[in-house]
Design an enzyme around this catalytic site. Structure first.
Site, PDB file in Angstrom:
ATOM      1  N   CYS A   1       0.815  -1.211   0.000  1.00  0.00           N
ATOM      2  CA  CYS A   1       0.000   0.000   0.000  1.00  0.00           C
ATOM      3  C   CYS A   1       0.850   1.264   0.000  1.00  0.00           C
ATOM      4  CB  CYS A   1      -0.935   0.003   1.216  1.00  0.00           C
ATOM      5  SG  CYS A   1      -2.099  -1.378   1.238  1.00  0.00           S
TER       6      CYS A   1
ATOM      7  N   HIS B   1      -2.731   7.097   4.174  1.00  0.00           N
ATOM      8  CA  HIS B   1      -3.266   5.876   3.581  1.00  0.00           C
ATOM      9  C   HIS B   1      -4.552   5.489   4.287  1.00  0.00           C
ATOM     10  CE1 HIS B   1      -3.843   1.910   2.143  1.00  0.00           C
ATOM     11  NE2 HIS B   1      -3.324   1.291   3.188  1.00  0.00           N
TER      12      HIS B   1
ATOM     13  N   ASN C   1     -10.233   0.130   1.576  1.00  0.00           N
ATOM     14  CA  ASN C   1      -8.786   0.198   1.394  1.00  0.00           C
ATOM     15  C   ASN C   1      -8.472  -0.052  -0.084  1.00  0.00           C
ATOM     16  OD1 ASN C   1      -6.017  -0.168   1.309  1.00  0.00           O
ATOM     17  ND2 ASN C   1      -5.923  -1.481   3.110  1.00  0.00           N
TER      18      ASN C   1
END
Length: 321
Positions: free
Chosen positions: A118, A248, A278
């Site tokens: 990520c 994030h 996500n």
């Protein structure tokens, strides 16, 4: 060395592409022992989007890149490099960046992919910034994109509820007047925790996501706030001086913990978890694009980007608008 040297690098355009197909928390109750409340209370997520049948990850990347280029006011001939960050590429090779470069008609640009969990789009941005600051490139198109629908274990209620498909992009350019731009950058990895988030072989697909959720949650909550705090000190910026935090979007409880431990004003931390889930390597760039479109970033503002991901990887950037 955290502080950046060389030519100043600015954000000259952003773009995003969100697939139309929506999957809400209640939809999981049709095949999992779960509920809307169980998911939203633990994650902050209420819905996420998934690519349509036949819609590839490179298609998402192209649409976001096209939007970013249009918003920048530049021509496809101005692009020197295309960098795509993804954990769910169409295939191991060729690079998706080459497909995007071709579809954009960026005939003078190079292209390659990066993969850092990520943290991928942040790593791609740092690569682009380094190339522009050193004079190798003037304009670099950075894209983060994910198509998770085919690698999720739809029987695992702890993981399949978390992720969604999306793409975000930004065009980074040399600052013509030398003002503003990125001032500091840092990447960190702890390979001893590489098994926390993995893509493993599966009978049903090429690979399938596997995650030790509790271990990831504890590790990030224990280490990420300090990483961000130390980064700000090394960047010579006090935490309270940061006007906007582009973080994030993995879990609302993780973001809440960062806000609490660093004593950040919550109104300086935009979130979109409830709408997208996500989106991994796309997450930071989707959040950035929304901040730009909502006029959250003003001239002179200090913006801190921070992400974590499989590896385990951490990353941060400091930007002055």
């Amino acid at each position: 060395m955290t502080l950046l040297r060389g030519r100043n690098v600015r954000i000259s355009g952003t773009g995003v592409y969100i697939p139309e197909r929506v999957m809400r928390n209640v939809d999981f109750t049709n095949f999992l022992d779960t509920s809307d409340e169980w998911i939203s209370e633990r994650t902050g997520i209420r819905e996420r989007h998934f690519a349509a049948d036949g819609e590839k990850c490179s298609d998402l990347a192209y649409m976001a890149a096209k939007n970013a280029l249009e918003n920048s006011g530049m021509s496809n001939k101005d692009i020197d490099m295309v960098i795509v960050a993804s954990n769910t590429p169409d295939s191991i090779f060729p690079p998706m960046a080459c497909k995007v470069q071709s579809r954009l008609g960026a005939v003078d640009a190079g292209a390659f992919d990066v993969q850092a969990g990520c943290t991928g789009s942040l790593a791609a941005m740092q690569t682009a910034i380094s190339g522009i600051a050193s004079g190798i490139w003037d304009n670099v198109l950075v894209i983060g994109c994910e198509r998770f629908r085919d690698i999720l274990d739809w029987k695992d209620r702890k993981t399949c509820i978390l992720f969604g498909d999306a793409a975000g992009a930004c065009l980074l350019s040399v600052s013509e007047d030398g003002a503003g731009g990125f001032t500091a950058a840092k990447l960190f990895s702890d390979g001893t925790k590489a098994d926390y988030i993995m893509a493993v072989p599966s009978d049903d697909s090429f690979q399938q996501l596997s995650m030790k959720g509790n271990d990831v949650f504890k590790y990030v909550n224990r280490n990420l706030p300090k990483f961000i705090s130390d980064f700000c000190k090394e960047s010579r910026v006090d935490v309270e001086q940061v006007n906007l935090w582009v973080l994030h979007q993995a879990n609302a409880r993780i973001i809440d913990d960062i806000v609490r431990r660093l004593k950040i004003s919550a109104d300086r931390v935009p979130t979109n978890l409830e709408r997208y889930g996500n989106t991994s390597a796309a997450s930071l760039l989707v959040t950035l694009d929304e901040a730009v479109k909502n006029n959250k970033i003003k001239s002179g503002d200090k913006v801190c980007f921070a992400a974590f991901g499989a590896g385990m990887t951490f990353g941060a950037l400091m930007y002055e608008a």
